[in-house]
Design a protein around this motif. Structure first.
Motif, PDB file in Angstrom:
ATOM      1  N   GLY A   1      30.590  41.339  36.863  1.00 14.12           N
ATOM      2  CA  GLY A   1      31.625  42.357  36.716  1.00 14.12           C
ATOM      3  C   GLY A   1      32.767  41.869  35.851  1.00 14.12           C
ATOM      4  N   LYS A   2      33.215  40.643  36.064  1.00  9.30           N
ATOM      5  CA  LYS A   2      34.305  40.079  35.263  1.00  9.30           C
ATOM      6  C   LYS A   2      33.878  39.914  33.808  1.00  9.30           C
ATOM      7  CE  LYS A   2      36.373  37.547  39.139  1.00  9.30           C
ATOM      8  NZ  LYS A   2      37.527  38.447  39.301  1.00  9.30           N
TER       9      LYS A   2
ATOM     10  N   MET B   1      33.656  49.939  45.739  1.00 11.32           N
ATOM     11  CA  MET B   1      32.683  49.597  44.710  1.00 11.32           C
ATOM     12  C   MET B   1      33.356  48.866  43.536  1.00 11.32           C
ATOM     13  SD  MET B   1      30.139  52.069  42.481  1.00 11.32           S
ATOM     14  CE  MET B   1      29.146  52.487  43.904  1.00 11.32           C
TER      15      MET B   1
ATOM     16  N   ARG C   1      36.060  47.072  43.586  1.00 15.89           N
ATOM     17  CA  ARG C   1      36.434  45.721  44.000  1.00 15.89           C
ATOM     18  C   ARG C   1      35.214  44.814  44.031  1.00 15.89           C
ATOM     19  NH1 ARG C   1      40.947  43.129  46.114  1.00 15.89           N
ATOM     20  NH2 ARG C   1      40.427  40.905  45.957  1.00 15.89           N
ATOM     21  N   THR C   2      34.084  45.354  44.485  1.00 13.49           N
ATOM     22  CA  THR C   2      32.853  44.565  44.540  1.00 13.49           C
ATOM     23  C   THR C   2      32.409  44.158  43.139  1.00 13.49           C
ATOM     24  OG1 THR C   2      32.151  45.722  46.546  1.00 13.49           O
ATOM     25  CG2 THR C   2      30.453  44.559  45.292  1.00 13.49           C
ATOM     26  N   VAL C   3      32.477  45.109  42.218  1.00 12.67           N
ATOM     27  CA  VAL C   3      32.103  44.814  40.828  1.00 12.67           C
ATOM     28  C   VAL C   3      33.044  43.778  40.226  1.00 12.67           C
ATOM     29  CG1 VAL C   3      31.940  45.779  38.494  1.00 12.67           C
ATOM     30  CG2 VAL C   3      31.021  47.053  40.452  1.00 12.67           C
ATOM     31  N   TRP C   4      34.356  43.946  40.468  1.00  9.67           N
ATOM     32  CA  TRP C   4      35.346  43.029  39.900  1.00  9.67           C
ATOM     33  C   TRP C   4      35.182  41.617  40.456  1.00  9.67           C
ATOM     34  CZ3 TRP C   4      38.308  41.838  36.107  1.00  9.67           C
ATOM     35  CH2 TRP C   4      39.345  40.905  36.261  1.00  9.67           C
ATOM     36  N   ASP C   5      34.840  41.501  41.741  1.00  5.84           N
ATOM     37  CA  ASP C   5      34.706  40.189  42.374  1.00  5.84           C
ATOM     38  C   ASP C   5      33.474  39.426  41.898  1.00  5.84           C
ATOM     39  OD1 ASP C   5      37.029  40.410  43.796  1.00  5.84           O
ATOM     40  OD2 ASP C   5      36.071  41.173  45.622  1.00  5.84           O
ATOM     41  N   SER C   6      32.498  40.130  41.333  1.00  8.68           N
ATOM     42  CA  SER C   6      31.285  39.468  40.863  1.00  8.68           C
ATOM     43  C   SER C   6      31.496  38.855  39.482  1.00  8.68           C
ATOM     44  CB  SER C   6      30.123  40.463  40.816  1.00  8.68           C
ATOM     45  OG  SER C   6      30.340  41.423  39.790  1.00  8.68           O
TER      46      SER C   6
END
Length: 223
Positions: free
Chosen positions: A11-12, A1, A3-8
């Motif tokens: 998220g960034k 989760m 990683r998914t948030v960071w990749d969006s």
């Protein structure tokens, strides 16, 4: 989760906003502490010593200070990394320049990237000057921060570096704090004017508060 948030992109932007607010809180406290220099060497040096013993006896000597430093380093790294990756993503999304430039883009908006680089370089110089004493002029004196500050701002280049960085900081805060509010869902059409006013006032107060120290040394108020 995570990683998914960071990749969006969202998220960034969220990481950038939260880390920016952490640094903003630190800057407010740091500025208030800096202004103690106008109350004399004794009070300023005592304040610097208190930073190292705060939390005792539960916390060992300098443990609280190092904890704050670790949080700040993490915030700076997260902020810079997310800003760089968002910038690269933005460039890839539109490889060719716009035919028509946006006339309403403010100066602070257009200089956020360069301002960030200036501030990053300044942080390195500031630490080497007043924390480690590596590049400090006149001989760094451990435990005498008042005299160290006076030494730094008794040089023309110390004043130039610091004042330019603080002006860049003001522009960064002016745009960044408002952008953070939008990212975190605080902004709205009815609140935009108030949020921009708060951002402008906060940027002005912090810039003036930090610049007051070198000006105080240059004018002899602090000596």
């Amino acid at each position: 989760m995570a990683r998914t948030v960071w990749d969006s992109t969202l998220g960034k932007k969220t990481v950038m906003a939260v880390s920016g607010l952490i640094m903003l809180l630190y800057l407010v406290v740091h500025m208030i502490g800096n202004l103690k220099i106008f109350f004399g060497a004794g009070e300023f040096n005592d304040y610097a010593h208190w930073l190292r013993v705060v939390g005792e006896p539960f916390m060992h000597y300098e443990w609280t200070l190092w904890l704050v430093r670790i949080v700040l380093v993490a915030a700076v790294v997260a902020h810079a990394t997310s800003a760089y990756q968002l910038s690269r993503r933005d460039i890839k999304a539109r490889p060719s320049k716009y035919v028509h430039k946006k006339p309403r883009a403010g100066y602070a908006t257009r200089t956020m990237r360069w301002g960030g680089i200036i501030l990053g370089l300044f942080i390195v110089w500031h630490i080497l000057d007043l924390t480690t004493g590596t590049v400090h002029p006149g001989g760094f004196q451990e435990g005498r921060p008042y005299q160290n500050v006076v030494d730094t701002f008794s040089t023309w280049y110390g004043n130039v570096v610091y004042i330019v960085a603080m002006l860049a900081l003001g522009l960064h805060i002016r745009h960044g704090s408002w952008s953070a509010a939008q990212t975190l869902g605080v902004g709205s059409r009815s609140r935009d004017r108030a949020l921009k006013t708060v951002a402008n006032v906060l940027a002005l107060l912090l810039t003036a508060g930090f610049i007051a120290v070198p000006v105080g040394v240059m004018t002899g108020v602090v000596s």
